[in-house]
Design a protein around this motif. Structure first.
Motif, PDB file in Angstrom:
ATOM      1  N   VAL A  32       0.898  -1.232   0.039  1.00 39.87           N
ATOM      2  CA  VAL A  32      -0.027   0.039   0.083  1.00 39.87           C
ATOM      3  C   VAL A  32       0.844   1.249  -0.006  1.00 39.87           C
ATOM      4  CG1 VAL A  32      -2.007  -0.912   1.139  1.00 39.87           C
ATOM      5  CG2 VAL A  32      -0.233  -0.310   2.615  1.00 39.87           C
ATOM      6  N   SER A  33       0.215   2.445  -0.455  1.00 35.91           N
ATOM      7  CA  SER A  33       1.069   3.545  -0.453  1.00 35.91           C
ATOM      8  C   SER A  33       0.319   4.828   0.485  1.00 35.91           C
ATOM      9  CB  SER A  33       0.980   4.229  -1.914  1.00 35.91           C
ATOM     10  OG  SER A  33       1.573   3.309  -2.645  1.00 35.91           O
ATOM     11  N   ALA A  34       1.389   5.638   1.030  1.00 39.20           N
ATOM     12  CA  ALA A  34       0.862   6.393   1.975  1.00 39.20           C
ATOM     13  C   ALA A  34       1.611   7.649   1.910  1.00 39.20           C
ATOM     14  CB  ALA A  34       0.448   6.152   3.249  1.00 39.20           C
ATOM     15  N   GLU A  35       1.121   8.940   2.118  1.00 35.13           N
ATOM     16  CA  GLU A  35       1.773  10.043   2.324  1.00 35.13           C
ATOM     17  C   GLU A  35       2.142  10.343   3.746  1.00 35.13           C
ATOM     18  OE1 GLU A  35       0.075  14.262   1.693  1.00 35.13           O
ATOM     19  OE2 GLU A  35       0.866  14.015  -0.181  1.00 35.13           O
ATOM     20  N   VAL A  36       3.512  10.445   4.070  1.00 36.06           N
ATOM     21  CA  VAL A  36       4.029  10.502   5.536  1.00 36.06           C
ATOM     22  C   VAL A  36       4.551  11.681   5.957  1.00 36.06           C
ATOM     23  CG1 VAL A  36       5.304   9.259   7.153  1.00 36.06           C
ATOM     24  CG2 VAL A  36       4.457   8.010   5.137  1.00 36.06           C
ATOM     25  N   SER A  37       4.019  12.042   7.011  1.00 38.89           N
ATOM     26  CA  SER A  37       4.578  13.295   7.755  1.00 38.89           C
ATOM     27  C   SER A  37       5.170  12.961   9.002  1.00 38.89           C
ATOM     28  CB  SER A  37       3.764  14.436   7.796  1.00 38.89           C
ATOM     29  OG  SER A  37       4.298  15.462   8.603  1.00 38.89           O
ATOM     30  N   SER A  38       6.089  13.070   9.646  1.00 39.85           N
ATOM     31  CA  SER A  38       6.788  12.667  10.997  1.00 39.85           C
ATOM     32  C   SER A  38       7.341  13.841  11.742  1.00 39.85           C
ATOM     33  CB  SER A  38       7.914  11.694  10.639  1.00 39.85           C
ATOM     34  OG  SER A  38       7.650  10.686  10.203  1.00 39.85           O
ATOM     35  N   VAL A  39       7.012  13.952  13.006  1.00 38.95           N
ATOM     36  CA  VAL A  39       7.421  14.871  14.153  1.00 38.95           C
ATOM     37  C   VAL A  39       8.002  14.350  15.070  1.00 38.95           C
ATOM     38  CG1 VAL A  39       5.173  14.885  15.004  1.00 38.95           C
ATOM     39  CG2 VAL A  39       6.560  16.961  15.114  1.00 38.95           C
ATOM     40  N   LYS A  40       8.930  14.929  15.995  1.00 34.05           N
ATOM     41  CA  LYS A  40       9.439  14.557  17.281  1.00 34.05           C
ATOM     42  C   LYS A  40       8.446  14.570  18.329  1.00 34.05           C
ATOM     43  CE  LYS A  40      13.671  16.674  17.023  1.00 34.05           C
ATOM     44  NZ  LYS A  40      14.909  16.826  17.756  1.00 34.05           N
ATOM     45  N   VAL A  41       8.023  13.827  19.088  1.00 31.45           N
ATOM     46  CA  VAL A  41       6.958  14.050  20.114  1.00 31.45           C
ATOM     47  C   VAL A  41       7.893  13.356  21.509  1.00 31.45           C
ATOM     48  CG1 VAL A  41       5.114  14.023  18.758  1.00 31.45           C
ATOM     49  CG2 VAL A  41       5.723  11.711  19.593  1.00 31.45           C
ATOM     50  N   GLU A  42       7.168  13.325  22.386  1.00 33.32           N
ATOM     51  CA  GLU A  42       7.210  12.578  23.652  1.00 33.32           C
ATOM     52  C   GLU A  42       5.950  11.722  23.934  1.00 33.32           C
ATOM     53  OE1 GLU A  42      10.035  15.406  26.752  1.00 33.32           O
ATOM     54  OE2 GLU A  42       7.808  14.576  27.224  1.00 33.32           O
ATOM     55  N   PHE A  43       6.460  10.449  24.278  1.00 31.24           N
ATOM     56  CA  PHE A  43       5.643   9.378  24.516  1.00 31.24           C
ATOM     57  C   PHE A  43       5.606   8.567  25.693  1.00 31.24           C
ATOM     58  CE2 PHE A  43       2.109   6.761  22.952  1.00 31.24           C
ATOM     59  CZ  PHE A  43       2.250   5.459  23.439  1.00 31.24           C
ATOM     60  N   ASN A  44       4.755   8.603  26.754  1.00 25.44           N
ATOM     61  CA  ASN A  44       5.133   8.186  27.925  1.00 25.44           C
ATOM     62  C   ASN A  44       6.372   8.730  28.501  1.00 25.44           C
ATOM     63  OD1 ASN A  44       2.689   6.585  27.859  1.00 25.44           O
ATOM     64  ND2 ASN A  44       3.712   4.788  27.053  1.00 25.44           N
ATOM     65  N   GLY A  45       6.230   9.933  28.425  1.00 24.26           N
ATOM     66  CA  GLY A  45       7.708  10.591  29.037  1.00 24.26           C
ATOM     67  C   GLY A  45       8.910  10.216  28.448  1.00 24.26           C
ATOM     68  N   GLN A  46       8.941   9.790  27.284  1.00 24.04           N
ATOM     69  CA  GLN A  46      10.238   9.477  26.579  1.00 24.04           C
ATOM     70  C   GLN A  46      10.121   9.972  25.250  1.00 24.04           C
ATOM     71  OE1 GLN A  46      11.740   5.519  26.921  1.00 24.04           O
ATOM     72  NE2 GLN A  46      11.000   5.317  28.841  1.00 24.04           N
ATOM     73  N   PRO A  47      11.338  10.434  24.579  1.00 20.52           N
ATOM     74  CA  PRO A  47      11.419  10.862  23.381  1.00 20.52           C
ATOM     75  C   PRO A  47      10.714   9.810  22.238  1.00 20.52           C
ATOM     76  CG  PRO A  47      13.329  11.377  24.294  1.00 20.52           C
ATOM     77  CD  PRO A  47      12.772  10.431  25.225  1.00 20.52           C
ATOM     78  N   ALA A  48      10.116  10.034  21.228  1.00 22.43           N
ATOM     79  CA  ALA A  48       9.677   9.154  20.177  1.00 22.43           C
ATOM     80  C   ALA A  48       9.369  10.045  18.888  1.00 22.43           C
ATOM     81  CB  ALA A  48       8.418   8.427  20.659  1.00 22.43           C
ATOM     82  N   ILE A  49       9.038   9.322  17.870  1.00 20.55           N
ATOM     83  CA  ILE A  49       8.739   9.823  16.708  1.00 20.55           C
ATOM     84  C   ILE A  49       7.314   9.535  16.312  1.00 20.55           C
ATOM     85  CG2 ILE A  49       9.188  10.104  14.204  1.00 20.55           C
ATOM     86  CD1 ILE A  49      12.021   9.661  14.717  1.00 20.55           C
ATOM     87  N   GLN A  50       6.454  10.454  15.803  1.00 21.19           N
ATOM     88  CA  GLN A  50       5.086  10.087  15.217  1.00 21.19           C
ATOM     89  C   GLN A  50       5.025  10.502  13.915  1.00 21.19           C
ATOM     90  OE1 GLN A  50       1.204  11.610  17.346  1.00 21.19           O
ATOM     91  NE2 GLN A  50       1.714  13.095  15.838  1.00 21.19           N
TER      92      GLN A  50
END
Length: 686
Positions: free
Chosen positions: A484-502
């Motif tokens: 499958v195909s998708a247009e993707v946009s990513s941003v740095k976030v905090e998840f459960n108090g730790q750095p992550a990428i959404q």
């Protein structure tokens, strides 16, 4: 009878006529005695029935078939007589004869009368009217077929239905049930027979369902929802359709169709629970929540918004969001109008009394009906509440994200830590837990691996906490292996108090498929699916640009002869179907490496990419013409149509696309003077 005629043959012809007339006239069957000649058969005698019904009068006696009967009848009957002479064996056949404007069916037997030398000298024809018997048999066969078809339709509806289908008698007892009934509720057909349907219902539903049953017995179909008990005791939800069964005008029972909606009802109940929870959150949270339309007007706001900013709910409706922005234009354009996610941002907002407060704001583009975006604000004016507010905001965000239609995935150290339901469905998972803990590389297509590695490397190495990647199209592998195909946009976030990428994904699979379809249609004739003029020119141009004069190829220009007359006579629908058949025959007549094109109307061009000599071109051209000349059957109409063809050869007839096509067209003009022919281009006529 045969011995009798053998003895009769020893007498003179006058005696034969006398004896045969007396015998024939006493018969109800139509009887005719024929004499065998070298190339035909001559009437010797006919009884009264044959004279009256077949019209074989005295004027026909002594004459041959050809002298006394119509050519059509001779063409049908003479081969039968010849077969009897050749095989000296009787034959029986049926024929339809129009008498007094009525079509009658006769069964005729031809009996050879053989001499002692083994020669067939005479043939006795006996015909009897079997019209009534044939018609009776036809009616019986038709009735039998209708009964069989009716039974097959019932069996298809009853036994091949994906829903549970059952039959109840007028007292509510099971008479019949398909296999789906057992699959759904656990009872076999034998277990249900002679039992009341009420035994399957919870007590609280029996009275209501019985009233529906009684309504159906009065002649009204009824649809309703109820619950039933599985054999093991589970309660299931069903949507039921009751239809009365009428026999000889009397209702003797009902057909029932039951659709298992247990899962659907469970989802509805769960959704209602979620809705109630969200409503509780909306009404009782200390954070402000509001929705915006595409113009930036506030649509709804929760009570906490009133307390935080001093506006009543009535004052807020229709208020532009700029009323609470310090820098309204830039922030709204950047956050809402550009459709970007902004999560847990510390921003300053203006209250109704003009004072400012610091809040943690989250903005989510929704694009659902009137709602363009959803925003939540947490007042962090008191520094001691910051950590609690962040935790609540993240929890609220997760609940909201669960309902978003866009797939959202959060990953840390290249491992998935969260996916929303939309992303679970997009990647082919059964539930969210199935994807948590998976490496992101298992779900990324090899074509997109390097691109994503570079984007993630740039994002993780950036010191800007608000750094985000631009939207880019990627390919993903679902758990079932499909792409499958998708247009993707990513941003740095905090998840459960730790750095992550959404990463937010926008499904572009259907869009990509649609683009491919558009590309296909741009180069194909929509009626015949052959390449169109544009694509044909591109192919021929590439071949010509190779400038390989040692290589010979041919351009064949075809035109259907008198296609316009057929199109006008039978209509465009028949004409279009005829063009499709012509296209298929052209394709099957050429080689796999060759190219067939529809120019327009009834004109086609064929490119023979490589031919060894002129003779090979002739062989293919003749094969095409021969194929196109065969009978066409279009919408029960039998059509015969011919075609003409002009041929030019590379390099002797031209070294450019335009010249080769023009010369083939000139040759076609010459071929059409004769029709159903082909002509090669000749230089002296250019």
């Amino acid at each position: 009878m045969t011995v009798f005629f053998k003895e009769l043959l020893t007498k003179d012809v006058g005696s034969i006529f006398k004896v045969m007339r007396d015998v024939f006239d006493s018969m109800n069957e139509m009887m005719v005695l024929m004499e065998v000649e070298q190339n035909s058969f001559r009437y010797l005698a006919a009884n009264k029935a044959a004279t009256e019904k077949l019209g074989i009068g005295t004027d026909a006696i002594g004459k041959t078939f050809e002298e006394s009967r119509s050519p059509a009848l001779v063409a049908f009957i003479k081969p039968m007589y010849e077969k009897v002479v050749q095989e000296t064996e009787p034959i029986v056949f049926e024929e339809e004869i129009l008498l007094h404007d009525e079509a009658l069916i006769f069964e005729t037997s031809l009996t050879p009368i053989v001499s002692e030398k083994g020669e067939c000298r005479y043939i006795l024809s006996v015909s009897r009217d079997v019209t009534e018997r044939i018609n009776r048999e036809t009616v019986l066969q038709r009735a039998k077929k209708q009964v069989e078809e009716s039974e097959q339709r019932f069996n298809s509806l009853f036994y091949e239905n994906e829903d549970a289908v059952f039959v109840l008698d007028s007292k509510g007892y099971f008479v019949e049930a398909n296999d789906v009934v057992e699959t759904i509720i656990g009872y076999t057909e034998e277990e249900l027979k002679s039992r009341s349907f009420l035994m399957l219902l919870p007590h609280s539903h029996r009275k209501k369902v019985m009233s529906y049953f009684q309504e159906t017995l009065k002649g009204s179909s009824r649809s309703y929802e109820t619950q039933a008990l599985h054999k093991r005791g589970d309660i299931l939800d069903f949507r039921i359709k009751n239809v009365p069964i009428k026999v000889d005008g009397k209702i003797v029972g009902i057909y029932g169709i039951a659709k298992d909606i247990t899962k659907q009802k469970r989802v509805e109940r769960e959704m209602e629970d979620v809705r109630e929870e969200l409503q509780l959150i909306w009404n009782h949270t200390s954070d402000a929540i509001f929705t915006l339309d595409h113009k930036g007007l506030i649509l709804h706001a929760n009570p906490a918004f009133e307390m935080m900013f001093g506006w009543t709910l009535e004052e807020l409706k229709g208020q532009h969001v700029s009323a609470i922005f310090e820098n309204a234009e830039s922030q709204y354009a950047n956050i809402v109008m550009n459709g970007k996610n902004v999560l847990n941002q510390v921003v300053r907002k203006r209250r109704k009394d003009g004072t400012s407060i610091d809040v943690i704001g989250s903005y989510l583009p929704i694009h659902h009906r009137k709602i363009h975006a959803i925003a939540t604000y947490t007042d962090i004016t008191e520094e001691t509440k910051i950590q609690q507010s962040l935790q609540r905001s993240e929890e609220r965000y997760r609940k909201l994200v669960e309902l978003l239609p866009e797939p959202i995935v959060v990953h840390r150290d290249e491992t998935i830590v969260y996916v929303n339901p939309a992303c679970t469905s997009f990647l082919g998972g059964k539930d969210q837990q199935e994807l948590r803990g998976e490496s992101i590389w298992r779900l990324i297509h090899s074509e997109s691996t390097e691109k994503i590695k570079k984007r993630l490397s740039h994002l993780t190495s950036s010191t800007n906490k608000e750094e985000r990647t631009e939207n880019v199209d990627m390919k993903f592998k679902r758990l079932d292996g499909s792409v499958v195909s998708a247009e993707v946009s990513s941003v740095k976030v905090e998840f459960n108090g730790q750095p992550a990428i959404q990463s937010v994904l926008r499904d572009t699979t259907k869009q990509k498929l649609y683009e491919k379809q558009l590309e296909y249609l741009a180069y194909r004739d929509p009626l015949t699916e052959l390449v169109n003029r544009r694509m044909f020119h591109d192919i021929l141009n590439r071949l010509v640009e190779e400038e390989n004069v040692e290589r010979m190829f041919a351009v064949l220009y075809l035109d259907l002869d008198k296609f316009k007359e057929a199109n006008d006579q039978y209509g465009h629908e028949v004409g279009d179907e005829l063009l499709k058949l012509v296209a298929r025959r052209v394709v099957t007549s050429i080689r796999e490496s060759d190219v067939a094109c529809r120019v327009g109307g009834d004109e086609f061009i064929v490119l023979l990419k490589e031919v060894g000599n002129k003779q090979e071109t002739i062989a293919i051209a003749e094969r095409i013409l021969q194929s196109l000349n065969q009978l066409y059957v279009v919408k029960e109409k039998h059509l015969t149509i011919t075609s003409s063809m002009g041929i030019s050869l590379y390099p002797q007839d031209g070294k450019s696309t335009k010249t080769l096509i023009r010369h083939a067209d000139l040759a076609l003009y010459e071929a059409k003077t004769k029709r159903n022919d082909y002509k090669f281009y000749e230089n002296d006529k250019s």
